[in-house]
Every structure is written in C-alpha cells, then in structure tokens.
Design an enzyme around this catalytic site. Structure first.
Site, short mmCIF file in Angstrom:
data_model
loop_
_atom_site.label_atom_id
_atom_site.label_comp_id
_atom_site.label_asym_id
_atom_site.label_seq_id
_atom_site.Cartn_x
_atom_site.Cartn_y
_atom_site.Cartn_z
N LYS A 129 8.57 -19.32 -31.48
CA LYS A 129 8.12 -17.96 -31.82
C LYS A 129 6.80 -17.71 -31.10
O LYS A 129 6.08 -18.65 -30.77
CB LYS A 129 7.90 -17.84 -33.33
CG LYS A 129 7.89 -16.42 -33.86
CD LYS A 129 9.27 -15.83 -34.07
CE LYS A 129 9.22 -14.38 -34.46
NZ LYS A 129 10.53 -13.85 -34.84
N ASP A 169 10.34 -8.74 -31.84
CA ASP A 169 10.09 -8.89 -33.28
C ASP A 169 9.22 -7.67 -33.63
O ASP A 169 9.24 -6.66 -32.90
CB ASP A 169 9.38 -10.22 -33.59
CG ASP A 169 9.33 -10.54 -35.09
OD1 ASP A 169 10.34 -10.96 -35.64
OD2 ASP A 169 8.27 -10.33 -35.73
P1 NDP Z 1 9.51 -3.24 -36.23
O1 NDP Z 1 8.20 -3.36 -35.58
O2 NDP Z 1 10.60 -2.51 -35.52
O3 NDP Z 1 9.36 -2.59 -37.68
C1 NDP Z 1 8.53 -3.17 -38.65
C2 NDP Z 1 8.56 -2.31 -39.89
O4 NDP Z 1 7.90 -3.03 -40.92
C3 NDP Z 1 7.83 -0.99 -39.74
O5 NDP Z 1 8.44 -0.04 -40.55
C4 NDP Z 1 6.43 -1.35 -40.24
O6 NDP Z 1 5.69 -0.24 -40.75
C5 NDP Z 1 6.74 -2.32 -41.35
N1 NDP Z 1 5.61 -3.26 -41.51
C6 NDP Z 1 5.14 -4.15 -40.60
N2 NDP Z 1 4.08 -4.81 -41.08
C7 NDP Z 1 3.87 -4.34 -42.30
C8 NDP Z 1 2.92 -4.63 -43.32
N3 NDP Z 1 1.95 -5.56 -43.13
N4 NDP Z 1 3.03 -3.94 -44.48
C9 NDP Z 1 4.02 -3.01 -44.65
N5 NDP Z 1 4.94 -2.70 -43.74
C10 NDP Z 1 4.86 -3.33 -42.59
O7 NDP Z 1 9.97 -4.74 -36.57
P2 NDP Z 1 11.43 -5.31 -36.85
O8 NDP Z 1 12.24 -4.29 -37.58
O9 NDP Z 1 11.94 -5.88 -35.59
O10 NDP Z 1 11.10 -6.55 -37.81
C11 NDP Z 1 11.04 -6.41 -39.23
C12 NDP Z 1 11.18 -7.78 -39.88
O11 NDP Z 1 12.44 -8.37 -39.50
C13 NDP Z 1 10.13 -8.83 -39.50
O12 NDP Z 1 9.91 -9.68 -40.58
C14 NDP Z 1 10.82 -9.61 -38.38
O13 NDP Z 1 10.28 -10.92 -38.24
C15 NDP Z 1 12.23 -9.65 -38.93
N6 NDP Z 1 13.28 -9.91 -37.95
C16 NDP Z 1 13.45 -9.11 -36.86
C17 NDP Z 1 14.47 -9.36 -35.97
C18 NDP Z 1 14.77 -8.45 -34.84
O14 NDP Z 1 15.80 -8.65 -34.20
N7 NDP Z 1 13.96 -7.43 -34.55
C19 NDP Z 1 15.35 -10.54 -36.13
C20 NDP Z 1 15.15 -11.27 -37.38
C21 NDP Z 1 14.12 -10.97 -38.22
P3 NDP Z 1 4.42 0.32 -39.96
O15 NDP Z 1 4.98 1.05 -38.78
O16 NDP Z 1 3.72 1.20 -40.92
O17 NDP Z 1 3.61 -0.89 -39.56
#
Ligand code: NDP
Length: 448
Positions: A129, A169
């Site tokens: 990662k 991510d």
């Molecule tokens: P994105 O950046 O596309 O979206 C992240 C989302 O989570 C946004 O809505 C963001 O809101 C919110 N968020 C992030 N940090 C915080 C925080 N500290 N408190 C509250 N809300 C938060 O990321 P992904 O959708 O790609 O990833 C989301 C999760 O899924 C993560 O845990 C990632 O590790 C996991 N994941 C992702 C994969 C992928 O293929 N993308 C694969 C497997 C797991 P805001 O815009 O307000 O920050």
C-alpha cells in the site's frame, strides 16, 4: 503450547516495534485473535518465526515529494510505499492521497491487503500500500498533475509489473492514475501497462474496474442475505461516503431492487427516503467534484444533515464505504436498535472492534472489508491479466468474473468459519482463509 500467551507475546512485540501506529495495532490485533483458532489446531504455523515475519513489512519506503503550486510556492509532502509481503506475487495495493496519511495508516492498509489479496483466490498478488499526506481537495488540475509527477519521479524506482503494482484508493481515481502512468511512461520510456491498475479504457484499463469495489460489496451482501434466505430486493440500505466505492455500491444495490436511504461525506449526510438519483450523484461527485450538500440542493427528494450521524437512519442493511473507524460502538447499537440485520464493510476497517462486538452480540451479520471489498483488487488482477495477454474483455464477462470471485470469497469465509466452529463469524473465516495460503507459501519458500 499456551496459545493465548504466545499470541499475546506476538502482540506485545508488535506494539514495541511499531510505536504510535494505532491503526496498524488494531489491524494486527484482529488478525492475531483469529490466529488463535489456527494455532490451537495446528501449532506448526508458529514455526520459523512465521507470524513475526508476517507482521514486519519486507520494505518500507518514505520519500520527499516537492512540487510547485499555482502561486509559484514550493510545497513539500511525504510519500510512502509499504511493500508488505510478496510471497504470492508482486506487491499489489492502492495509493491514498489524504492529509491524514501517515506510516501507521499505510501499514495497516498494507497488512490487510496481504490477506485480502490471498482471499481473492487469484494467483500472483502480494500485499502492499502507499500514498501521501497530499490533499487533492481544493487543488487545481495542474497542481494535482505536478504533485503526481513529482510523486512518481521517486516511486518509479520501486515499482514495475513484476515488482509492485499500485492502484487507486481515497483521493486517487482515474485522473491521478492517468498522471502517474504518464510520468512513469516518460521516465522509463516504456508503455508498461501492467505497472498500475485503474487505467483509462483506451490505454490498458479494464471495464468494470471503476465499479468493481462497490459492486463487489453488494454481491457479497447478496450472498450473506441468501445464506439467511433473505434478499436485497426491497431492503433499505445506508451507504456511507460518496466516493468511488460508495457510488457504485449505491448503483448496484438499487439495480437489485433495494432503496438507498442515505449517503454522506465528511461534512454530513444526505437522507433520501425514496432512493438515490445515481446519475445526479455521479454528476455532482465525479464530473463537478462537488459535495453531497450540492446533491441535496439540486433535488427536493433529499435532505442534507450538516454534521449529522448517518448511522441514525433506519435501515435493514449498512454498507460503510468511507474510511477507517467511521462506525463506533454507539453507532452499532443505534443500527441494531433500528433493526439493521446486515453490515458489510466497503471501506477498509470502517467499524471499530467495539462496534463489531455489538454486531456479534446483537446477531447483526457482519462482513469485514478484507472479504467484502476485495472485488476492487480482484478486478485489478483481471486488469493485469488482460495487460499480460494484450487483450480486453467485455463488461459482462468481467462482471461475471467479479461475481464469481465474490461468491468464492463468501464461500471461503463461510466454510472456514464452519470448519473452526464459529459459524457466521466472517471475520475469523476471512482472516484464517487469507492467512493459510500466505503462511503455507512462506513456509514452503523458507526463512527469507
Ligand atoms: P474516495 O476518495 O473516492 O471517497 C472517499 C469518501 O470517503 C468520500 O466521500 C470522503 O468524503 C469520505 N471520507 C474520506 N475520509 C473521511 C474522513 N476522515 N471522515 C469522513 N469521511 C471521509 O475513496 P474510495 O471510495 O476509493 O475509498 C473509500 C474506502 O474504500 C477507503 O477505506 C478505501 O481504502 C476503501 N477501498 C477502496 C477501494 C477502491 O477500489 N477504490 C478498494 C478497496 C477498499 P470527503 O470528500 O468529505 O473527504
């Protein structure tokens, strides 16, 4: 062998060697508690320092990322790549760009990734990662591009299609992967498709990769519900977050006849009792890079709750898809009190250990992220297969491979939980099934 004492010693060593890394401690503790079941049956898994080796990354790279903002000022961020375990194949795992990123967070994500990648059942992916404390929010296109180019200038020395294959991510989507790939190609002089996944469709990307994590979570949920003779059709679902994982979990859940009644970002949540207008959500988030409050302002079928707690919404199913530790003990109680019977983690480790205890005592069926969100990395592995054979598969074929993979992961978790006499405990099932494949390979390959 006194298993409890041995495992506690492993945990104390991890605390001592990795101070100030609470998320890594949390992830390690969860795996270790599951390993007690394995060691009670078969203590050769404690041979040859296997568990101590597993808890120590093969390599940790920390680097400076200087870049120049639109005002001509020099900015400095920190870059990370933790190459945790390559016993099954090249390191594989995403890059996260978020101001909260530090070594402990990257280590927890890399550690989880080892078992997740093993669980997909696909050969040749190890765990890693990376990321940076860079915050893409509020940055111009050119700032994001310059940052990505500077980040890749260092990262390129450490990656390659047979070495380490990063993906997206939090904060890293198709745009960032494009800038990173372009810079890698320029530096190396090679169009090495397999070096990154999540690429654009015209230059080596795979259909379904964008949708894969979100769709995969929903396919996993279908399996969980089917095991209880229930269906997603007609269910009310909460999806936290509104990024890549959340959007496609919402889309697939609604396609299958569920109603998604709430979604969120870090500023609050939106309630949508009649369901989500997915096209509007995509336009706000993917095209305009807006906030969920913008969505609520543009329809009279949604209400924005600033700083509100999304877990107070009444639903049958919860899919936390935002970030680690976003769902705590009180939230879990609220969900259970409101009749929520199923939770699957779309994000990595979004539920605290206390929340998971509540789910267990209240008989809320719970799936951990390393199983439920493995569809993303599984489809990245399919992208690598297509790159290796210079082929591109149809949407339907790739989606079917994703479904089959999620089905197999569910079966592995379910059957392993039954084998270790904890039926329905998918945390133990996922951890043990993921661990054994990695551990057997490490034992076979000797102490290295
Ligand atoms: P994105 O950046 O596309 O979206 C992240 C989302 O989570 C946004 O809505 C963001 O809101 C919110 N968020 C992030 N940090 C915080 C925080 N500290 N408190 C509250 N809300 C938060 O990321 P992904 O959708 O790609 O990833 C989301 C999760 O899924 C993560 O845990 C990632 O590790 C996991 N994941 C992702 C994969 C992928 O293929 N993308 C694969 C497997 C797991 P805001 O815009 O307000 O920050």
């Amino acid at each position: 062998m006194d298993v409890d004492k041995t495992v506690d010693e492993y945990y104390q060593q991890i605390l001592k060697r990795n101070p100030g890394e609470p998320e890594f401690h949390q992830a390690a503790q969860e795996i270790l508690s599951s390993l007690k079941y394995v060691l009670r049956k078969d203590d050769h898994y404690a041979d040859e320092g296997l568990i101590q080796r597993l808890a120590e990354p093969e390599r940790q790279i920390i680097f400076r990322v200087p870049w120049i903002d639109d005002q001509g000022n020099v900015q400095v961020n920190r870059g990370f790549r933790v190459q945790f375990n390559s016993v099954l194949g090249p390191y594989k795992g995403g890059l996260r760009f978020h101001p909260s990123v530090n070594l402990g967070i990257i280590k927890f994500l890399g550690f989880e990734q080892i078992f997740k990648n093993s669980l997909t059942g696909l050969p040749t992916i190890g765990g890693g990662k990376g990321g940076s404390d860079f915050d893409p929010k509020g940055k111009s296109e050119h700032e994001v591009m310059r940052f990505c180019q500077s980040f890749m200038l260092e990262l390129q020395r450490h990656i390659g299609e047979d070495i380490d294959v990063p993906a997206g991510d939090i904060g890293v989507g198709g745009r960032e992967i494009g800038y990173l790939f372009g810079q890698y190609r320029r530096i190396t002089g090679r169009h090495e498709s397999g070096v990154l996944t999540g690429k654009g469709l015209t230059w080596g990307g795979s259909l379904v990769r964008t949708e894969a994590t979100g769709y995969g979570v929903v396919y996993f949920m279908q399996e969980m519900m089917a095991s209880n003779k229930e269906r997603l059709h007609g269910a009310k679902v909460i999806v936290s977050g509104s990024g890549n994982v959340a959007i496609y979990a919402i889309e697939k859940a609604q396609e299958l006849g569920a109603t998604v009644v709430a979604f969120s970002d870090s500023s609050g949540y939106v309630s949508t009792p009649e369901g989500v207008d997915v096209e509007l959500l995509k336009d706000v988030k993917e095209v305009r890079r807006g906030r969920v409050s913008d969505y609520a302002n543009e329809t009279d079928k949604a209400t924005f709750h600033e700083k509100g707690n999304i877990w107070e919404v009444k639903a049958d199913v919860a899919l936390p898809c935002a970030t680690q530790n976003e769902l705590g003990e009180e939230d879990a109680k609220m969900l259970a009190d409101n009749g929520c019977k199923y939770v699957a983690e779309g994000a990595n480790m979004p539920c605290t250990p206390e929340a998971i205890d509540v789910f267990n005592t209240r008989h809320t069926l719970f799936a951990p992220g390393k199983a439920a969100n493995a569809g993303g990395v599984a489809t990245s592995a399919l992208e690598m297969q297509q790159n290796a054979s210079r082929d591109s598969w149809s949407f339907n074929y790739t989606d079917q491979r994703l479904r089959d993979t999620m089905h197999n992961i569910f079966r592995a978790c379910n059957d392993t939980a039954n084998e270790y006499e904890v039926p329905g405990d998918y945390v133990v099932g996922a951890n043990i099934a993921g661990f054994k494949k990695v551990a057997d390979a490490m034992l076979a390959q000797g102490v290295i």
